[in-house]
Scaffold this active site. Structure first.
Site, mmCIF file in Angstrom:
data_model
loop_
_atom_site.group_PDB
_atom_site.id
_atom_site.type_symbol
_atom_site.label_atom_id
_atom_site.label_comp_id
_atom_site.label_asym_id
_atom_site.label_seq_id
_atom_site.Cartn_x
_atom_site.Cartn_y
_atom_site.Cartn_z
ATOM 1 N N ALA A 126 0.700 -1.178 0.076
ATOM 2 C CA ALA A 126 0.079 0.128 0.098
ATOM 3 C C ALA A 126 0.790 1.208 0.028
ATOM 4 C CB ALA A 126 -0.850 -0.029 1.093
ATOM 5 N N GLU A 243 8.345 -5.288 -9.711
ATOM 6 C CA GLU A 243 6.920 -4.974 -10.349
ATOM 7 C C GLU A 243 7.245 -4.874 -11.634
ATOM 8 O OE1 GLU A 243 4.789 -2.082 -8.080
ATOM 9 O OE2 GLU A 243 3.009 -2.301 -9.217
ATOM 10 N N ARG A 244 7.870 -3.767 -12.063
ATOM 11 C CA ARG A 244 8.105 -3.149 -13.398
ATOM 12 C C ARG A 244 8.515 -4.405 -14.422
ATOM 13 N NH1 ARG A 244 10.333 2.443 -11.124
ATOM 14 N NH2 ARG A 244 7.941 3.049 -10.369
ATOM 15 N N GLY A 341 -15.534 -7.374 -35.842
ATOM 16 C CA GLY A 341 -16.543 -7.752 -34.759
ATOM 17 C C GLY A 341 -16.321 -8.745 -34.014
ATOM 18 N N GLY A 364 1.877 0.594 -11.357
ATOM 19 C CA GLY A 364 3.442 0.421 -11.112
ATOM 20 C C GLY A 364 4.253 1.361 -11.613
ATOM 21 N N GLY A 365 3.948 2.683 -11.928
ATOM 22 C CA GLY A 365 4.611 3.838 -12.338
ATOM 23 C C GLY A 365 4.022 3.937 -14.152
ATOM 24 N N GLU A 368 4.450 8.180 -18.644
ATOM 25 C CA GLU A 368 5.229 9.294 -18.318
ATOM 26 C C GLU A 368 6.286 9.349 -17.105
ATOM 27 O OE1 GLU A 368 1.939 8.776 -18.256
ATOM 28 O OE2 GLU A 368 1.182 10.012 -20.033
HETATM 29 C C1 LIG Z 1 -5.744 -1.492 -11.214
HETATM 30 C C2 LIG Z 1 -4.682 -0.765 -10.186
HETATM 31 C C3 LIG Z 1 -4.238 -1.557 -9.262
HETATM 32 C C4 LIG Z 1 -3.241 -0.728 -8.459
HETATM 33 N N1 LIG Z 1 -2.578 -1.543 -7.535
HETATM 34 C C5 LIG Z 1 -1.672 -0.703 -6.543
HETATM 35 C C6 LIG Z 1 -0.986 -1.526 -5.477
HETATM 36 O O1 LIG Z 1 -1.249 -2.674 -5.158
HETATM 37 N N2 LIG Z 1 -0.503 -0.793 -4.752
HETATM 38 C C7 LIG Z 1 -0.361 0.685 -4.704
HETATM 39 O O2 LIG Z 1 0.447 1.416 -3.841
HETATM 40 N N3 LIG Z 1 -0.545 1.370 -6.078
HETATM 41 C C8 LIG Z 1 -1.415 0.461 -6.752
HETATM 42 N N4 LIG Z 1 -1.892 1.363 -8.143
HETATM 43 C C9 LIG Z 1 -1.578 2.652 -8.096
HETATM 44 C C10 LIG Z 1 -0.778 2.818 -9.199
HETATM 45 O O3 LIG Z 1 0.535 2.517 -8.946
HETATM 46 C C11 LIG Z 1 -1.047 4.455 -9.600
HETATM 47 O O4 LIG Z 1 -2.210 4.455 -10.201
HETATM 48 C C12 LIG Z 1 0.225 4.979 -10.430
HETATM 49 O O5 LIG Z 1 1.504 5.191 -9.947
HETATM 50 C C13 LIG Z 1 -0.156 6.394 -10.747
HETATM 51 O O6 LIG Z 1 -0.759 6.890 -9.788
HETATM 52 P P1 LIG Z 1 -2.219 8.067 -9.949
HETATM 53 O O7 LIG Z 1 -3.206 7.044 -10.707
HETATM 54 O O8 LIG Z 1 -2.428 8.574 -8.606
HETATM 55 O O9 LIG Z 1 -1.867 9.013 -11.036
HETATM 56 P P2 LIG Z 1 -1.363 10.606 -10.754
HETATM 57 O O10 LIG Z 1 -0.096 10.536 -9.836
HETATM 58 O O11 LIG Z 1 -2.402 11.530 -10.122
HETATM 59 O O12 LIG Z 1 -0.923 11.075 -12.239
HETATM 60 C C14 LIG Z 1 -2.208 11.054 -13.066
HETATM 61 C C15 LIG Z 1 -1.520 11.046 -14.332
HETATM 62 O O13 LIG Z 1 -0.628 12.065 -14.585
HETATM 63 C C16 LIG Z 1 0.608 11.722 -15.182
HETATM 64 N N5 LIG Z 1 1.456 12.618 -14.662
HETATM 65 C C17 LIG Z 1 1.558 12.805 -13.083
HETATM 66 N N6 LIG Z 1 2.664 13.583 -13.065
HETATM 67 C C18 LIG Z 1 3.142 14.134 -14.223
HETATM 68 C C19 LIG Z 1 4.046 14.967 -14.906
HETATM 69 N N7 LIG Z 1 4.666 15.974 -13.883
HETATM 70 N N8 LIG Z 1 4.037 15.224 -16.073
HETATM 71 C C20 LIG Z 1 3.337 14.475 -16.971
HETATM 72 N N9 LIG Z 1 2.288 13.444 -16.709
HETATM 73 C C21 LIG Z 1 2.245 13.562 -15.084
HETATM 74 C C22 LIG Z 1 0.776 10.127 -14.631
HETATM 75 O O14 LIG Z 1 1.479 9.538 -15.568
HETATM 76 C C23 LIG Z 1 -0.742 9.756 -14.671
HETATM 77 O O15 LIG Z 1 -0.927 9.250 -16.008
HETATM 78 C C24 LIG Z 1 -2.807 0.735 -8.912
HETATM 79 C C25 LIG Z 1 -3.405 1.149 -9.700
HETATM 80 C C26 LIG Z 1 -4.461 0.553 -10.423
HETATM 81 C C27 LIG Z 1 -5.221 1.347 -11.736
#
Ligand SMILES: Cc1cc2nc3c(=O)[nH]c(=O)nc-3n(C[C@H](O)[C@H](O)[C@H](O)COP(=O)(O)OP(=O)(O)OC[C@H]3O[C@@H](n4cnc5c(N)ncnc54)[C@H](O)[C@@H]3O)c2cc1C
Length: 380
Positions: A126, A243-244, A341, A364-365, A368
């Site tokens: 988490a 993870e990546r 289709g 997982g990152g 971007e």
């Molecule tokens: C199905 C699912 C399972 C997951 N499982 C886990 C888990 O088990 N544990 C955990 O800790 N997390 C988990 N995550 C979270 C995941 O790691 C995050 O969604 C991810 O790191 C992006 O964070 P965010 O969604 O808050 O987007 P944000 O950080 O809010 O960013 C939003 C978008 O803007 C882009 N962005 C942000 N900053 C910039 C910038 N400076 N310049 C350009 N673009 C930018 C990002 O690339 C992203 O596309 C999960 C996510 C999903 C969808």
């Protein structure tokens, strides 16, 4: 594509996983996807395969060794079932076992690790919070020392396996603002002050539950601190590499599904009086897909080799992840066009892969963040 790093042990392990996916997973994948969960026995069967045991001591039922090629083989072969929510359903374990093995106290490991590795209990990582996941250094959840305890306050979201897991590895702020004030904690689901809610319907990863976790004056014993106080950020970043790597391998597996399904369909389907595979347009699509698959596979093998040599090639892993997810996006889109289709019908393998594309590109990152981290690692 021939893998120059193949050994009889790796080939045998991959074959075992492939056969398992073929017989125990693929026939039920659509049904589990629609049900939004996998049966718990599957966790235990996958545990028996050794898939949760990389880098874990045999004392806890682990393999007693690590091998990135074998790790990648698990992710790639499970992705062959199309619905990547199935491996994601036990993916929380995949990203939390490493920190538990490396950083948790012996007492905690003795109490929980064998159950997690065997698939009897679930564990999750988490880190992400409602305020954002990309900028880990700014996480807001706090853990304040109070005598022999830490008191955790805050929330986490998008936590894979979060509704079913018994154990959590939680990132929280113990010190100053920024990356030098973050620590990791072991939290059990029954700890007073801990609660969780299901995030509900998602675009993909249907078979995997995803939760928001709440910590309201959640008191954990001081020995639940994992590793050194305020040095959690480095551990989180190190863990992201595995993870990546798994996500690159998962993307590769899904690309192969797209290619195989496309070839199969293009051979069978006749349009304008001949099989589609005779059409130059279709052949070019297949050539492009195949080239992307080969590039991803060769790059992944190179990364696995470096990681096995004891290097952690962060820039390459980042470049590998965003290029793999872009290649997957391409392959899923082209496969859908080739199937027409039929590919659009719910439950079709290509349709299932198509809806998994975006989570690979964000989780997982994100793409971007991977680009940004790659160039920073290159000193630019
Ligand atoms: C199905 C699912 C399972 C997951 N499982 C886990 C888990 O088990 N544990 C955990 O800790 N997390 C988990 N995550 C979270 C995941 O790691 C995050 O969604 C991810 O790191 C992006 O964070 P965010 O969604 O808050 O987007 P944000 O950080 O809010 O960013 C939003 C978008 O803007 C882009 N962005 C942000 N900053 C910039 C910038 N400076 N310049 C350009 N673009 C930018 C990002 O690339 C992203 O596309 C999960 C996510 C999903 C969808």
């Amino acid at each position: 594509m021939k893998n120059p790093f193949e050994t009889p042990e790796r080939a045998a392990f991959r074959e075992t996983v492939r056969r398992f996916v073929e017989t125990e997973v693929k026939p039920y994948a659509d049904e589990w996807d629609e049900a939004g969960e996998i049966p718990w026995e599957l966790h235990e069967k996958v545990g028996a395969l050794g898939a949760f045991g990389f880098g874990v001591s045999e004392k806890y039922g682990g393999l007693g060794f690590d091998d990135c090629f074998m790790r990648a083989a698990v992710s790639e072969e499970f992705a062959q079932c199309g619905a990547n929510g199935i491996p994601a359903a036990f993916g929380g374990r995949g990203i939390s076992i490493g920190p538990l093995e490396k950083l948790a106290s012996d007492d905690i490991k003795d109490a929980v690790l064998a159950d997690i590795v065997a698939g009897r209990k679930g564990s999750s990582l988490a880190i992400t919070e409602p305020s954002g996941g990309s900028d880990v250094a700014r996480l807001k959840t706090t853990a304040k020392r109070d005598g022999n305890h830490y008191v955790i306050n805050g929330s986490k979201t998008f936590i894979t396996g979060g509704m079913k897991s018994d154990y959590f590895v939680v990132g929280a702020r113990t010190g100053e603002e920024g990356l030098a004030g973050i620590s990791l904690f072991f939290v059990e689901k029954d700890t007073p002050g801990f609660s969780r809610t299901d995030i509900g319907r998602k675009m993909g990863w249907w078979a995997s539950d995803t939760a928001t976790l709440y910590f309201d004056d959640c008191r954990v014993p001081a020995e639940n601190l994992m590793g050194d106080e305020n040095l959690g950020f480095i551990q989180i970043m190190h863990n992201f590499n595995y993870e990546r790597l798994a996500m690159i391998a998962g993307a590769l597996g899904m690309m192969k599904v797209c290619f195989d399904e496309s070839v199969c369909w293009a051979r069978e389907r006749e349009t304008f009086g001949r099989p589609m595979i005779k059409s130059q347009v279709i052949r070019h699509k297949l050539a492009d897909m195949s080239a992307k698959i080969d590039r991803t596979e060769a790059y992944l093998n190179h990364i696995c080799w470096q990681a096995n040599e004891g290097e952690m090639p962060v820039a390459e892993i980042c470049k590998g992840k965003f290029s793999a997810t872009k290649a997957l996006e391409f392959c899923a889109s082209e496969a859908m066009q080739i199937l027409g289709g039929a590919g659009y019908l719910r439950g079709n393998l290509v349709e299932r892969v198509y809806r998994e594309v975006k989570v690979q590109a964000i989780g997982g990152g994100s793409e971007e963040i991977m680009r940004d981290l790659a160039v920073r690692q290159m000193g630019l």
